[in-house]
Write a protein that holds these residues in place. Structure first.
Motif, PDB file in Angstrom:
ATOM      1  N   SER A 164      -0.774  13.720  -8.362  1.00  0.00           N
ATOM      2  CA  SER A 164       0.278  13.961  -7.366  1.00  0.00           C
ATOM      3  C   SER A 164       0.042  15.235  -6.578  1.00  0.00           C
ATOM      4  O   SER A 164       0.601  15.410  -5.494  1.00  0.00           O
ATOM      5  CB  SER A 164       1.643  14.030  -8.064  1.00  0.00           C
ATOM      6  N   SER A 165      -0.803  16.123  -7.084  1.00  0.00           N
ATOM      7  CA  SER A 165      -1.048  17.390  -6.377  1.00  0.00           C
ATOM      8  C   SER A 165      -2.064  17.246  -5.259  1.00  0.00           C
ATOM      9  O   SER A 165      -2.213  18.156  -4.443  1.00  0.00           O
ATOM     10  CB  SER A 165      -1.538  18.445  -7.374  1.00  0.00           C
TER      11      SER A 165
ATOM     12  N   ARG B 260       4.301  12.763  -1.068  1.00  0.00           N
ATOM     13  CA  ARG B 260       2.849  12.960  -1.117  1.00  0.00           C
ATOM     14  C   ARG B 260       2.308  13.113   0.300  1.00  0.00           C
ATOM     15  O   ARG B 260       2.818  12.492   1.250  1.00  0.00           O
ATOM     16  CB  ARG B 260       2.147  11.752  -1.767  1.00  0.00           C
TER      17      ARG B 260
ATOM     18  N   LEU C  79      -1.765   6.177  -4.607  1.00  0.00           N
ATOM     19  CA  LEU C  79      -0.584   6.748  -5.263  1.00  0.00           C
ATOM     20  C   LEU C  79      -0.608   6.496  -6.765  1.00  0.00           C
ATOM     21  O   LEU C  79      -0.138   7.320  -7.549  1.00  0.00           O
ATOM     22  CB  LEU C  79       0.686   6.149  -4.651  1.00  0.00           C
TER      23      LEU C  79
ATOM     24  N   SER D  37       5.138   8.664   2.935  1.00  0.00           N
ATOM     25  CA  SER D  37       4.892  10.072   2.635  1.00  0.00           C
ATOM     26  C   SER D  37       6.194  10.801   2.312  1.00  0.00           C
ATOM     27  O   SER D  37       6.192  11.762   1.549  1.00  0.00           O
ATOM     28  CB  SER D  37       4.189  10.735   3.828  1.00  0.00           C
TER      29      SER D  37
ATOM     30  N   SER E   3       7.585   9.237  -1.294  1.00  0.00           N
ATOM     31  CA  SER E   3       6.697   9.545  -2.419  1.00  0.00           C
ATOM     32  C   SER E   3       6.430  11.039  -2.566  1.00  0.00           C
ATOM     33  O   SER E   3       5.847  11.477  -3.550  1.00  0.00           O
ATOM     34  CB  SER E   3       5.367   8.817  -2.250  1.00  0.00           C
TER      35      SER E   3
ATOM     36  N   LYS F 264       3.082  13.691   6.360  1.00  0.00           N
ATOM     37  CA  LYS F 264       3.728  14.547   5.364  1.00  0.00           C
ATOM     38  C   LYS F 264       5.212  14.637   5.684  1.00  0.00           C
ATOM     39  O   LYS F 264       5.599  14.884   6.837  1.00  0.00           O
ATOM     40  CB  LYS F 264       3.108  15.946   5.377  1.00  0.00           C
TER      41      LYS F 264
END
Length: 1324
Positions: A1271-1272, A1300, A1266, A1295, A1298, A1314
Motif C-alpha cells: 500500500s505504500s 492509493r 491493488l 485512487s 483506495s 491521486k
C-alpha cells in the motif's frame, strides 16, 4: 488483368524496398524493369527515375479514394484516377481515360516560373527529404515536382531561390488573434467538482504471524544456501532455541563444500555464542575445516582453547601440520601430546611420520621411530610401511631397508614401498633384485609393483631392460593395466622409442590423464609437435582432462610464432583446468603468446601468476618491448629490479625499444642513465634505440644530441631520425636529413620510405605525401611491397582514395596487408560496395583474408539492410576459421545487430570462446535497440557473473533496454550497479538514467539524478524537458528550459520538440505559439515537419481545428503521417467528421496498413451516429487485411510483467482480480461513477455494455496492482493505447476510495492519479 502503380519520384531500388515492407501480405509484387512511364507532372532530375510496378493481382475491393491507381496498356500510361472529397467512402467506377489536371505539358522553365509566381502554393521539402531523389518542391494541388539540382534546371533558378524566404508564417494563420484565449477557454473541458472525500470507514487487518519451529536438521536441510543456513542458526540463538552439535556440523559441511571461509567464521561465532566451543565433536569438525582452508593459526588457537582433548583432536591437528609441511610444529605438538598423557594411536604415527618425510626432518623421524618401538607399534604393518616411506623420503635408503627387513609381516604394499624407494633414489638394480625376491617369497607383484620397477628403469639407454620388465608384466597380465600401461609408455618415451610407446598406448583399453600426458610429452620432446597437438585434441575429445604436465608439454610443442589459434585453444583448456597460474605453465604461456604477438593474453597470464622467476620477467619484458607496450615494459623493468633481479645487455636493448612511445620521456631518460652507467650508450644498437625512443616521446632535441654524438651510424640510424622528424611535423628537417643521408653515401631503402610515409600518413598531409611519393617513384621503390603498402595506407588516411587506388592498381605484388589497408580505407570512407568487391577480388587471386580483413569488411557492411551481404562475409569467415576470433566475432555480433538479425547475432555470441567488454556491450546494445529488453538485462547480469565490469557504454546500452513500460524496479537495479561502479555521474550514463526514469514514470527519480549531475549537456536538458512534457508538467518544463538557457546551453531542434510537446500536454496554446515563433526568430532554428506536427497537436488538443487546418495549408514542407495523425486525433476528440475524413484519407496514403487510422475514423462516424460508414470502414479493414491492435495493459509486480486485455480471464488470479474489481466498482459508484456505455460500439444490451466497459484492461491491471503491491507504493500501469474517458474517470475515483497513488502511462503521456484527481487535469 494487370494493374500498375505509377511511381514518379523513386528509383527502382527505393520502390522495391518500400513496396516490400508496406504492401499487404496477399499482394505479390513483380518489378517490371523494361517498362518506363514519364508523367507530365514529373519535372527535373526525378523524371528519369519514374518506373512502373506491376501487381500480379489487382487490389480487390480497395476503395478508390484511398489508392491512386493507373491502368496501363502496352507500356503507355493512361492517366491518374482521382476522387473528390464528396465521393469519399462511396464506390465509383475507375476511369480509364482521366487526363492530367495541368493541361498540356509544360517546359521545366515554365514550371519554375510558376513556382516563383506563388511559392506558398508549393511544399518545400529540402530540409526534410527522406530520399536524395525526392523532389525539392511539390505543388500542393497539382502535385508538380521540381528539383533544384536537376540536369535541366535553368541556371537562374539557384540565384532566384536566394531571394525567396519561405520560413515566415503567413499572416492569415492568426497566431496573434485577440480571441485566441477565448477560443481556448471555450474548448477546454470544464473543471468539475470531484465531490467530497469518502467518509466511509475503511478496515485493514494485519494478520498475526506465527513462527513454527521444527527440528533443527530439517530447518538446515530446507535452507537453500549456506547464508540461509547461517541465518537460521543466528535466528535460533536470538530466539533462545537450543542448537545441537549435528546442526553445526551440517552447516560446516556446507561451508566446506562451497569453500566459504567467511561463512565458517560466522558459524564459529555462533558456536562461541551458544557456549558449545568445548563440544569435542563440533570443535574437531571446526579444526578439520580450518585445516582444509590452510588456516592453521585459527585451527591451533581453537585447539589450544579446548579444555578436554581426545586422541582424535590431537591426530587432526598433527595431521594438519603434516599436510601443510610444517614438520617442526607437528613434532612439537606430538611431544606435547605425550607430555599431556595422551597415548598416540597408529593414526597418530601415520600423521607424524608423514610430517617427517623430508631430509631436514630425519632427526625427528628417528625420534618418532624410537617412540613407535617403545609403544609396540613397530610390528604394525601400516606403521612399518610408513616408516619405510619416511626413511626413503629422507634419503636414508639403508635405514629404510633395515626397517623393511625387520618387518615381521610384509604385505605387497611394503614390498612396493621399498621397491619404489629404490627406484626413486636411482637404485634400479636393487629395485629389480627386490622384485625377484618378492616373487621368490610367493608374493605376486601387483600393478603398483610394476609401476615402481618401471620408474626405476625408465632412463635413456635402458631400453633392453625396459623390454624385459615389459615381458614380465605381459605374462602377469598387467600390460594393459592403466598404471602399468602408463609407466610403459613413459619409459619407452624416455628411451626414445616412440613406436613402442605408441604401440602400448594404442593397445590400452583404459587411459587416464597421466597416460595421455606422458604420450604427449614424449611426442613433443622428440619433435613430433603436430602429433602431440593431435593427441592433445584427441585426449579432450575422449573426455580426459589435462593436468599441469600435459600443458607444459603441449605448450612447449606449440610455442612458435604464428600458432596463436592453436595456443589459445591450449590456453583455454589450461584455464578451465585451473593450471594457468602454475609457474611452468605460466612461463610457457607468456612465451608462446609473445611469440604469436598477442601481448594482451601474455600480460593476463603474467599478472595472474603467483610465482615468477627470471625467465618469466625476461620473456615478458621482451614480448612487451617487441610489440610496442612501452609503458608496461618499463614498469616491468623497474619491478624486476625491485625484486632483486639485475638486467643484462639484452634487457637494456629490449627496454629501450619498449620505451619508444609518446609520453614516456621521464622513464626513457632514466633508462638512458642506466645504459650510460652500464657503458651501453654509444653502442650502435643502443644508440639507435635511444634515438627512436626520444623521437617517439617527442623530444627531438634529445634524439638529435644522441644522433650527433654517435661515432657510427647505419641506415637504421638515419631512418629512425627521419621518421621522428617527419612524425613531429618537422617536414623540412626530415627532408633535409633524407638528402643528407644520400650525400654521405647511404642510399635510402624501403624502410626509409616506409618510415617517412607512415609519419606523414595523416589527414591534411596530402601534398607532403605526394612529394615523398614522387621521390620513391624516382628511386624505383614505388612498387616495392612495403613502400606500396605505406603509400596506399597514407593516401587512405588522407582521404584520397583515388590516389590510393592508383598505387594499388600499379603494384605488381600485393600481400594481405595491401588488401587490408585498401579495404579498410574504402570501408572507412563509406565506399562499402567497393570494399566488398575488393574483398571478393582478394580471394579470387587466392589470398586468404585474415582477422583484420574480416573486421574491416564487416565494418563496411554493418548497416541496416545489408543482411545478405553480411551473411556472405560470415560464411567466408567461418570457412577461413576466423569466425570465433575475438575481433571478428565482435564485428559479426555488431553487424548482425545493425541489420536487425538478433538471432544470428546471438548465435555468433554463444559460439565465441573468448569475449571481451566490447563483445558483451555490442550484444547488449543490439538486444536493447531491437526491443529485447529482458534478454539484454539477462546478458548484463551474465557479463558480470563472468567477471567483466561494465563501462559507461555498457550502462547506456542496458539503460536504453530497460527504459520501457513497467521496468522501474529493473531500472533501479541497474542504477544501483552504476552507482556502485562509480558511473552514475558520467555524462552519458546520467543522461540515460534521467531518460529511463522519465520513461518509466518516476520523475522524482529523474529529478534526483538530474540535480546530482555535475556536468550537463544539451541532451541532459532535452531529456529532462521531454520527461516533464510526457508527465504533463508543462510549467515545470518551461522553467527547466529557462534554466538551460541561463546556464549557457544552446537549445537545438530537439529542445523545441520537447517544449512544444509540453505545451501540448498542458494546454499552453499561447506559450506554444510564442515558442514556435521564437524558435526561428530568436534561436535561428528552422522548423522541421516534427515541429509543425507539435504545433498542430497543440491547436488540435485545444479544439482549434480551423486554425489547425490553415496551419497545414501554410506549412512550407509536405505534411507527413505524424501531422495528419495529430489532426485526425483532434477530429476524433471534437467529433469533426469533415476534417476527420480529410485527415484519414491523407494518412492512409502514407500508411495504408496502420489500423489506428481506420479505428479513429470509425470512432468519428460512430460518435456522429453514421453507422453505415462505420460498417464500411470495418469492411475495408477486413478486405485490406488490417487488424486492430488490441488494448493491452501491463503492470510490474515482483520484477514480473503481468499483461491484460479487455475481459481477460487468462491470469492465474483471475477470480481474485474480478472480485477486487467488483468491489472497487461498487465503491466508486457510491461516489457517483456511471459507466459510459456510449464507448461500447457494439449492438448489445445495456448490461453487457456495462460489463464490457468495466472490464477494460487498465481496470484489470489496477485491480491486480491493488491486490499484489504494498500500500505504500504507487500502482504503475502501462497501456499501449490511449486511455478511454471512462477508465480515466474510474481511475480517478479508484485512487480516492483506495487511497492509493496510481500512475498510468498510455500511448501519449503519463497520468498521475491521486485523491480523485489526475495530473492531466482532464486535458489529454
Amino acid at each position: 488483368m494487370w494493374c500498375y502503380f505509377v511511381v514518379a519520384e523513386e528509383s527502382l531500388e527505393v520502390c522495391r524496398h518500400k513496396m516490400r515492407h508496406k504492401m499487404s501480405a496477399f499482394v505479390h509484387i513483380s518489378l517490371c524493369h523494361g517498362l518506363q512511364i514519364r508523367s507530365n507532372l514529373v519535372c527535373g532530375a526525378g523524371a528519369q527515375d519514374a518506373c512502373v510496378i506491376a501487381l500480379l493481382k489487382p487490389p480487390r475491393l480497395i476503395h478508390p479514394s484511398l489508392l491512386l491507381v493507373s491502368s496501363s496498356h502496352g507500356g503507355r500510361s493512361s492517366g491518374e484516377i482521382r476522387c473528390s472529397s464528396s465521393s469519399l467512402w462511396r464506390r465509383e467506377p475507375v476511369s480509364t481515360n482521366a487526363s492530367v489536371e495541368s493541361g498540356e505539358a509544360q517546359t521545366i522553365e515554365q514550371v519554375w516560373k510558376e513556382y516563383f509566381a506563388d511559392p506558398l502554393q508549393w511544399w518545400d521539402n529540402r530540409v526534410d527529404k527522406m530520399h536524395p531523389k525526392s523532389p525539392d518542391f511539390k505543388h500542393k494541388v497539382t502535385k508538380k515536382a521540381l528539383w533544384v539540382d536537376g540536369w535541366s534546371t535553368p541556371p537562374w533558378v539557384k540565384v532566384a531561390l536566394k531571394l525567396v524566404t519561405l520560413s515566415k508564417l503567413p499572416s492569415h494563420v492568426g497566431y496573434h488573434s485577440s480571441d485566441s484565449q477565448k477560443i481556448v477557454q471555450a474548448n477546454r473541458l470544464p473543471e468539475g467538482n470531484f465531490g467530497r472525500r469518502n467518509t466511509l470507514p475503511t478496515s485493514a487487518r494485519d494478520p498475526k504471524q506465527t513462527v513454527q519451529v521444527g527440528r533443527g536438521s530439517n530447518r538446515m536441510q530446507s535452507a537453500k544456501t549456506t547464508s540461509e543456513a547461517i541465518d537460521g542458526l543466528k535466528n535460533r540463538l536470538q530466539q533462545g532455541i537450543a542448537i545441537d552439535s549435528y546442526m553445526y556440523v551440517e552447516v560446516l559441511k556446507r561451508c566446506l563444500k562451497h569453500e566459504d571461509l567467511t561463512a565458517v567464521k560466522q558459524v564459529h561465532g555462533c558456536v562461541i555464542e551458544s557456549g558449545m566451543q568445548q563440544n569435542i565433536y563440533v570443535a574437531t569438525n571446526l579444526l578439520i575445516v580450518y585445516i582444509r582452508y590452510g588456516r592453521l593459526e585459527d585451527a591451533r588457537r581453537l585447539f589450544d582453547e579446548l579444555v578436554k582433548k581426545d586422541v582424535i583432536s590431537w591426530n587432526v591437528m598433527i595431521g594438519g601440520y603434516a599436510e601443510h609441511s610444517r614438520a617442526k610444529d607437528a613434532i612439537e605438538l606430538f611431544n606435547q601430546m605425550r607430555q599431556d598423557g595422551v597415548q598416540p594411536s597408529a593414526v597418530t604415527y601415520l600423521s607424524i611420520l608423514k610430517a617427517c618425510a623430508s631430509p631436514s626432518a630425519l632427526k625427528w623421524g628417528k625420534e618418532v621411530h624410537a617412540c613407535i618401538r617403545h609403544g609396540g607399534f613397530e610390528s604394525d604393518v601400516r606403521v612399518g610401511t610408513a616408516l619405510l616411506k619416511m626413511y626413503a623420503k629422507c634419503g636414508s635408503i639403508e635405514a629404510s631397508r633395515k626397517t623393511f627387513d625387520k618387518l615381521g609381516s610384509r604385505n605387497v604394499i611394503s614390498w612396493n614401498v621399498m621397491i619404489g624407494a629404490y627406484a626413486e633414489s636411482g637404485f634400479g638394480e636393487e629395485a629389480y633384485g627386490l622384485l625377484l625376491q618378492m616373487i621368490r617369497e610367493g608374493l605376486k607383484p601387483d600393478a603398483f609393483t610394476y609401476v615402481s620397477i618401471l620408474n626405476a628403469c625408465a632412463s635413456t639407454g635402458a631400453l633392453g631392460w625396459v623390454k624385459e620388465v615389459h615381458n614380465q608384466a605381459r605374462e602377469a597380465g598387467f600390460e594393459l593395466s592403466l598404471r602399468v600401461g602408463t609407466a610403459l609408455v613413459h619409459m619407452y618415451a624416455k628411451c626414445g622409442s616412440m613406436d613402442d610407446a605408441r604401440l602400448v598406448f594404442d593397445r590400452m583399453e583404459e587411459r587416464d590423464v597421466i597416460t595421455w600426458t606422458v604420450m604427449i610429452g614424449g611426442l613433443a620432446q622428440h619433435g613430433f609437435g603436430g602429433d602431440a597437438y593431435d593427441m592433445f585434441i584427441r585426449m579432450q575429445q575422449e573426455g580426459c582432462k589435462a593436468n599441469v604436465y600435459t600443458y607444459v608439454s603441449i605448450l612447449n610443442a606449440c610455442a612458435s610464432a604464428g600458432a596463436l589459434e592453436w595456443v589459445k585453444e591450449v590456453h583455454k583448456h589450461a584455464r578451465e583446468a585451473g593450471y594457468e597460474l602454475d609457474l611452468r605453465v605460466g612461463n610457457a604461456l607468456v612465451h608462446m603468446y609473445a611469440k604469436c604477438g598477442s601481448m594482451v593474453d601474455a600480460r593476463v597470464v603474467f599478472d595472474r601468476m603467483e610465482d615468477r622467476d627470471l625467465i618469466t620477467w625476461t620473456v615478458m619484458i621482451g614480448g612487451l618491448a617487441e610489440h610496442g607496450f612501452g609503458g608496461d615494459a618499463y614498469d616491468m623493468f623497474i619491478r624486476m629490479q625491485q625484486v632483486g633481479l639485475k638486467p643484462d645487455a639484452c634487457t637494456y636493448v629490449s627496454i629501450l625499444n619498449a620505451c619508444s612511445s609518446a609520453g614516456a620521456l621521464e622513464w626513457v631518460q632514466e633508462v638512458h642513465r642506466h645504459a650510460r652507467e652500464a657503458g651501453f650508450e654509444l653502442d650502435l644498437r643502443v644508440g639507435n634505440a635511444l634515438i627512436h625512443m626520444y623521437a617517439k616521446c617527442g623530444s627531438m632535441d634529445d634524439a638529435r644530441v644522441v644522433f650527433d654524438r654517435m661515432e657510427e651510424r647505419d641506415v637504421i640510424t638515419w631512418n629512425v631520425m627521419i621518421g621522428g622528424l617527419a612524425q613531429h611535423g618537422f617536414g623540412g628537417d626530415a627532408y633535409d636529413m633524407f638528402i643528407r643521408m644520400q650525400q654521405v653515401g647511404l642510399k635510402p631503402d624501403a624502410c626509409t620510405y616506409v618510415s617517412i610515409l607512415n609519419a606523414c600518413a595523416s589527414a591534411g598531409a596530402l601534398l607532403w605525401v605526394k612529394e615523398v611519393d614522387k621521390h620513391a617513384r624516382e628511386s624505383g621503390y614505388e612498387l616495392d611491397l612495403r613502400v606500396g603498402n605505406a603509400l596506399v595506407h597514407m593516401y587512405a588516411k588522407c582521404g584520397s582514395m583515388d590516389d590510393a587506388r592508383v598505387v594499388f592498381d600499379r603494384m605488381e605484388e600485393r600481400d594481405v596487408i595491401t588488401w587490408n589497408v585498401m579495404i579498410g580505407g574504402l570501408a572507412e570512407h563509406g565506399f562499402g560496395v567497393d570494399a566488398y568487391d575488393m574483398f571478393i577480388r582478394m580471394q579470387q587471386v587466392r589470398l586468404k583474408p585474415d582477422t583484420c580483413t574480416y573486421v574491416s569488411i564487416l565494418n563496411a557492411c554493418a548497416s541496416a539492410g545489408a543482411l545478405e551481404w553480411v551473411k556472405e562475409v560470415h560464411k567466408h569467415a567461418r570457412e577461413a576459421g576466423c569466425e570465433l576470433d575475438l575481433r571478428v566475432g565482435s564485428a559479426l555480433v555488431h553487424m548482425y545487430a545493425k541489420c536487425g538479425s538478433m538471432d544470428d547475432a546471438r548465435a555468433v555470441f554463444d559460439r565465441m570462446e573468448e569475449r571481451d567488454l566490447i563483445t558483451w556491450t555490442v550484444m547488449i546494445g543490439g538486444l536493447a535497440e531491437h526491443g529485447f529488453g529482458v534478454d539484454a538485462y539477462d546478458m548484463f547480469i551474465g557479463m558480470q557473473q563472468v567477471g567483466l565490469k561494465p563501462d559507461a557504454c555498457t550502462y547506456v546500452s542496458i539503460l536504453n533496454a530497460c527504459a520501457s513500460a513497467g521496468a522501474l524496479e529493473w531500472v533501479k537495479e541497474v542504477h544501483k550497479h552504476a552507482l556502485e561502479a562509480g558511473f552514475e555521474l558520467d555524462l552519458r550514463v546520467g543522461n540515460a538514467l534521467v531518460h529511463m526514469y522519465a520513461k518509466c514514470g518516476s520523475m522524482d527519480d529523474a529529478r534526483v539524478v538530474f540535480d546530482r549531475m555535475e556536468e550537463r549537456d544539451v541532451i541532459t536538458w532535452n531529456v529532462m524537458i521531454g520527461g516533464l512534457a510526457q508527465h504533463g508538467c508543462g510549467s515545470e518544463a518551461l522553467d527547466v528550459f529557462r534554466r538551460m538557457i541561463g546556464a549557457g546551453v544552446k537549445a537545438d531542434g530537439y529542445s523545441f520538440v520537447a517544449l512544444l510537446s509540453a505545451c501540448s500536454h498542458a494546454g499552453l496554446v499561447d506559450e506554444g505559439r510564442r515558442l514556435f515563433l521564437a524558435m526561428s526568430h530568436d534561436y535561428g532554428i528552422c522548423p522541421s515537419v516534427v515541429h509543425w506536427s507539435c504545433m498542430l497537436d497543440i491547436l488540435g488538443r485545444a479544439g482549434q481545428l480551423e486554425e489547425a487546418r490553415l496551419l497545414i495549408d501554410s506549412m512550407p514542407v509536405e505534411p507527413d503521417v505524424a501531422v495528419w495523425g495529430a489532426f485526425l486525433g483532434a477530429c476524433r476528440s471534437y467529433g469533426n467528421v469533415e476534417f476527420g475524413e480529410l485527415a484519414a484519407k491523407e494518412r492512409v496514403k502514407w500508411e495504408p496498413e496502420n489500423a489506428s487510422t481506420y479505428v479513429l475514423l470509425s470512432n468519428i462516424y460512430a460518435a456522429a451516429a453514421k453507422w453505415e460508414e462505420v460498417s464500411l470502414v470495418r469492411t475495408m479493414m477486413q478486405e485490406r487485411g488490417v487488424r486492430k491492435e488490441p488494448g493491452r495493459s501491463c503492470i510490474e509486480v515482483d520484477n514480473k510483467i503481468h499483461a491484460f486485455v479487455s475481459g481477460d480471464t487468462s491470469h492465474p488470479e483471475t477470480k481474485e482480480i474480478y472480485v477486487e474489481l467488483s468491489r472497487l466498482t461498487e465503491k466508486i459508484k457510491a461516489e457517483g461513477y456511471l459507466p459510459d456505455t456510449r464507448l461500447v460500439l457494439r449492438d448489445v444490451d445495456e448490461k453487457d455494455k456495462e460489463l464490457s466497459i468495466c472490464s477494460h484492461s487498465e481496470k484489470l491491471a489496477i485491480a491486480c496492482g491493488l491486490i499484489r503491491t504494498p500500500s505504500s507504493k504507487p500502482v504503475r500501469v502501462f497501456k499501449n493505447l490511449r486511455v478511454c474517458s471512462d477508465c480515466h474517470t474510474a481511475t480517478k475515483l479508484i485512487s480516492k476510495v483506495s487511497r492509493r497513488e496510481i500512475v498510468v502511462r498510455d500511448a501519449n503521456r503519463f497520468h498521475h492519479f491521486k485523491d480523485g484527481l489526475c495530473s492531466c487535469e482532464d486535458y489529454w
